[in-house]
Design a protein around this motif. Structure first.
Motif: not given
Ligand code: F6P
Length: 462
Positions: A276, A280, A286, A315, A318-323, A325
């Motif tokens: 994660d 960032s 990315r 987790r 959450d990571l896939n949701g935020r980063h 596409e």
């Protein structure tokens, strides 16, 4: 020649190709035709009678555990008490006297079950923390065969081990062996310091001591793999469908890969956090990278393992949701046991092998990753300082597995490492992995054990 008799908690289940755990891998080279392998079938049943069958010349003698024995001995004392303790996770240790009594009873059943099968000149090799009382139980039954014991896990110092209410009884149990083997020198130091402070033994310069009228030798003898054989497996697997499909699905992205049992000692939440942070802090990665984590379910009756699974589900989501596409899933997560051959192909494809346990006996995945690489264009190993493998695998990027920021930096260094440095590191790593094979591990341990007989004969012929 002496026959080898191996005792381990669990034997591989016939017909199952996906076996999670290092013990089966480590033993594959030791068990030659003519040997006997004794232990739990992996099944729970009211029928606990011994069953015997032949697998490539090795006699497998197994028995089922009753529901009560499974809960008290395996899930309870072995995995809720001993395993966290040996892995330095004091906060996860839970002690229950009734579970210890069950562990003692099952260890006695292992000993009494194997007794009638033993021959006078057998070499008996007992594995892992589940069976720490078996050596002394065999001695109590009058058995004089050479007995070896090998710890696949780490062994902590007495300040940790001594916290467990039956620590002394367990040490007494193991000291029924003639040779006790460890993955690293610091594991041996932890054991010897524990035996010194709790059993009052005096350790000599060769790391031996006398206990209950017998000499006990200790040996540092890490497990290994057959590197050339694994390299062949990886090469073949990389041309087969699972790896081919993975390659195509990456669309040129660099693969970061980890394969572990879904276990609290493997450092999986910290690893997810590190990835994660990588995404960032270094946006250039990315879409240019993809992390695949295979986490084979393990010990699901233990509450901590179920909690960990829920935590990881959350987790990862959450990571896939935020980063993520619409056309890029940064972290792929598989919670199914996966055949070792498939894993071998994935290792070969990986640009970075991520093996970051909080503590591990050895961490055979590290050796497998190294062996699987294309020597002309190898990937980089990011390895925990607290895996036994770190003591020997020179060439990896070593990290503190509790420090997600440091792991993130190491992943960045690995992903951007110039080819000449990758080649140089891999060459050093491969030398080490080749020099420390599974066959060498077995030979070194069994030579030490066979040497005990020679000493007894020398003494008696004086
Ligand atoms: O890491 C400890 C260990 O006992 C290994 O020796 C073994 O291969 C692995 O865990 C699997 O454990 P289990 O039989 O509990 O699935």
């Amino acid at each position: 020649m002496s026959r080898l008799v191996v005792l381990s908690n669990r034997l591989p289940q016939a017909g199952r190709t996906a076996q999670a755990g290092g013990l089966a891998v480590a033993l594959a080279d030791a068990l030659r035709p003519g040997s006997l392998w004794f232990g739990w079938s992996g099944r729970i049943s009211t029928d606990t009678s011994l069953q015997s069958h032949d697998e490539r010349g090795v006699t497998h003698v197994t028995f089922n555990l009753s529901e009560a024995a499974y809960r008290g001995y395996y899930t309870g004392f072995s995995n809720n008490t001993l395993y966290p303790l040996l892995l330095f996770r004091l906060g996860l240790m839970r002690f229950r006297a009734d579970e210890f009594m069950c562990y003692e009873a099952v260890n006695n059943e292992f000993a009494s079950g194997v007794l009638p099968l033993l021959r006078d000149d057998d070499l008996i090799w007992i594995h892992d923390y589940h069976l720490m009382l078996v050596p002394a139980a065999l001695r109590a039954a009058g058995k004089r065969q050479r007995i070896g014991f090998f710890f696949h896990t780490p062994f902590p110092p007495p300040e940790i081990f001594g916290v467990m209410p039956r620590a002394r009884t367990l040490l007494n149990g193991v000291c029924g062996a003639d040779v006790i083997g460890f993955q690293t020198a610091s594991d041996r130091d932890g054991f010897l310091a524990s035996a010194t402070s709790m059993l009052g033994v005096r350790v000599d310069r060769e790391n031996r001591f006398f206990y209950a009228g017998r000499e006990v030798r200790t040996l540092v003898c890490p497990v290994g793999i057959d590197a050339d054989d694994f390299a062949r497996t990886a090469r073949d697997a990389s041309r087969r469908l699972p790896t081919e499909r993975l390659r195509q699905s990456l669309h040129g992205a660099a693969l970061l890969f980890g394969a572990d049992r879904l276990d609290h000692a493997k450092g999986l939440p910290q690893r997810v956090d590190a990835y994660d942070l990588l995404l960032s802090r270094y946006p250039e990665h990315r879409r240019a990278v993809c992390f695949l984590q295979v986490a084979a379910p393990s010990r699901e009756e233990v509450a901590e393992y179920r909690r960990l699974r829920r935590e990881l589900d959350e987790r990862v989501g959450d990571l896939n949701g935020r980063h993520g596409e619409a056309d890029w899933i940064p972290l792929r997560y598989i919670t199914r046991a996966t055949p070792r051959t498939t894993i071998a192909g994935f290792y070969r494809l990986a640009r970075v092998g991520v093996i970051t346990p909080l503590r591990d006996g050895f961490g055979l995945g590290a050796a497998e990753f190294v062996a699987a690489q294309d020597p002309g264009d190898p990937g980089v190993l990011v390895l925990s300082r607290f895996a036994g493998a770190a003591a020997t695998l020179d060439g990896a990027i070593l990290v503190n597995p509790f420090d997600s920021e440091a792991i993130a930096e190491a992943l960045h260094v690995a992903l951007t490492m110039p080819a000449d440095e990758r080649l140089a590191r891999h060459e050093r790593l491969l030398d080490r992995v080749r020099a420390q094979s599974a066959a060498d591990h077995a030979r070194r341990f069994l030579d030490a054990l066979a040497g005990v007989g020679a000493q007894v004969e020398e003494l008696s012929s004086v």
